[in-house]
Design an enzyme around this catalytic site. Structure first.
Site, PDB file in Angstrom:
ATOM      1  N   TYR A   1     -24.952 -51.481 -15.014  1.00  0.00           N
ATOM      2  CA  TYR A   1     -26.389 -51.737 -15.038  1.00  0.00           C
ATOM      3  C   TYR A   1     -26.740 -52.761 -16.123  1.00  0.00           C
ATOM      4  CZ  TYR A   1     -26.463 -47.254 -12.495  1.00  0.00           C
ATOM      5  OH  TYR A   1     -26.232 -46.225 -11.621  1.00  0.00           O
TER       6      TYR A   1
ATOM      7  N   GLY B   1     -31.541 -40.707  -4.994  1.00  0.00           N
ATOM      8  CA  GLY B   1     -32.225 -41.279  -3.841  1.00  0.00           C
ATOM      9  C   GLY B   1     -33.099 -40.322  -3.070  1.00  0.00           C
TER      10      GLY B   1
ATOM     11  N   VAL C   1     -36.218 -40.021  -2.717  1.00  0.00           N
ATOM     12  CA  VAL C   1     -37.367 -40.605  -2.015  1.00  0.00           C
ATOM     13  C   VAL C   1     -36.957 -41.775  -1.126  1.00  0.00           C
ATOM     14  CG1 VAL C   1     -39.026 -39.841  -3.761  1.00  0.00           C
ATOM     15  CG2 VAL C   1     -37.989 -42.113  -3.957  1.00  0.00           C
ATOM     16  N   ALA C   2     -35.641 -41.983  -0.975  1.00  0.00           N
ATOM     17  CA  ALA C   2     -35.118 -43.013  -0.063  1.00  0.00           C
ATOM     18  C   ALA C   2     -35.739 -44.382  -0.315  1.00  0.00           C
ATOM     19  CB  ALA C   2     -35.306 -42.583   1.394  1.00  0.00           C
TER      20      ALA C   2
ATOM     21  N   GLY D   1     -38.275 -45.125  -1.839  1.00  0.00           N
ATOM     22  CA  GLY D   1     -39.728 -45.107  -1.704  1.00  0.00           C
ATOM     23  C   GLY D   1     -40.221 -45.036  -0.272  1.00  0.00           C
ATOM     24  N   LEU D   2     -39.299 -45.075   0.688  1.00  0.00           N
ATOM     25  CA  LEU D   2     -39.696 -45.086   2.102  1.00  0.00           C
ATOM     26  C   LEU D   2     -40.333 -43.766   2.532  1.00  0.00           C
ATOM     27  CD1 LEU D   2     -36.586 -46.912   3.603  1.00  0.00           C
ATOM     28  CD2 LEU D   2     -38.900 -47.838   3.364  1.00  0.00           C
TER      29      LEU D   2
ATOM     30  N   LYS E   1     -43.662 -46.754   0.547  1.00  0.00           N
ATOM     31  CA  LYS E   1     -43.225 -48.088   0.968  1.00  0.00           C
ATOM     32  C   LYS E   1     -43.414 -48.263   2.480  1.00  0.00           C
ATOM     33  CE  LYS E   1     -41.759 -49.557  -3.054  1.00  0.00           C
ATOM     34  NZ  LYS E   1     -40.341 -49.600  -3.417  1.00  0.00           N
TER      35      LYS E   1
END
Length: 298
Positions: A51, A198, A200-201, A203-204, A208
């Site tokens: 990162y 992950g 919220v995938a 943000g999908l 999103k």
């Protein structure tokens, strides 16, 4: 905050972990949100040497240096930056791991890493050679425990058989239920903790615009998000509903939330003040999407 044992380790970690990848490049801002996370009960912080080319570890180390006795610090290794900075190559070899751990320790400004994770893995890796590196580092006291970050069932099975991993980090959400097919029950049976990322995938599932995701069409993604929305209200918002879905599975130790803002932090930590999902709620969510398979990821 709720706390739970991480696999066969002696670490009791918060059920919401701080995914440091989402931090920015301002140390002062990072320190503020990391300290707020500590105040709200988070004690597990996950970063990686990949990162920001190591700058993420450096910033996390600065922020947490006066709180070492209160936190568990996890980082990862295995992705080697090219000399020209154009990208990275996979390198799970013992020699590379033994070299890189010293750099991570220096950047984090700590004497040992609580959880050192292989940042990926394939079935063609020199797995025994990789394991030798982690075992040696454990004997030397430079790491307390080790694990892997992988979604590949064949790789996970090999590490269960051949190593002393205490955890596996993997993507898991309503829109990525592949772990249910081949991994979660196996890891639970072997008392290996699961760090789920992950939720919220990207943000999908919460805010999103829908787009193709894994093997789902934009229309299927929209249907999943609508199901999450339908079960959310002023007591539990969409992000918290998505987190509740992940945390409901008994194999999941903690949800690693990629947190960028104080609002996201408060929402994530606040999940434990929200109503649990009922069996009907879970059924509604599961029926909203056809569970995807591992077939393309073995």
């Amino acid at each position: 905050m709720e706390y739970v044992q991480l696999g066969k380790s002696d670490m009791r970690i918060s059920r919401i972990a701080f995914g440091c990848m989402s931090l920015g490049d301002e140390d002062t801002a990072n320190e503020k949100i990391l300290h707020q996370a500590l105040d709200l009960g988070i004690n597990f912080f996950d970063t990686a040497d990949l990162y920001a080319k190591g700058m993420n570890e450096l910033s996390v180390g600065k922020a947490l240096k006066h709180h070492r006795d209160k936190v568990y610090i996890a980082t990862k290794v295995g992705n080697q930056w090219r000399a020209d900075g154009s990208g990275w190559d996979w390198n799970p070899r013992k020699g590379y791991i033994l070299t890189q751990v010293e750099k991570s320790l220096q950047r984090l400004n700590i004497d040992y890493i609580d959880l050192y994770q292989l940042h990926g893995g394939t079935i063609d890796d020199p797995i025994d050679n990789t394991i030798e590196a982690f075992e040696l580092l454990q004997q030397q006291g430079k790491i307390r425990y080790y694990g892997i970050s992988s979604i590949r069932p064949n790789v996970i099975r090999e590490y269960i058989k051949r190593s002393n991993i205490v955890s596996v980090m993997m993507q898991y959400s309503l829109l990525d239920r592949r772990p249910e097919e081949a991994c979660l029950s196996l890891l639970q049976e072997n008392n290996i903790g699961v760090l789920a990322r992950g939720a919220v995938a990207q943000g999908l599932l919460i805010n999103k615009p829908p787009k193709a995701y894994l093997n789902y069409s934009p229309q299927e993604v929209e249907k999943a998000a609508a199901a999450v929305q339908a079960l959310s209200n002023n007591q539990r918002n969409t992000a918290q509903t998505a987190l509740r879905f992940v945390l409901h599975h008994p194999a999941i130790t903690t949800a690693v939330a990629g947190i960028r803002t104080i609002q996201q932090l408060e929402e994530a930590v606040g999940v434990f003040k929200t109503p649990l999902l009922t069996e009907n709620d879970l059924s509604t969510l599961q029926q909203a999407v056809v569970a995807n398979k591992y077939e393309q990821h073995r």
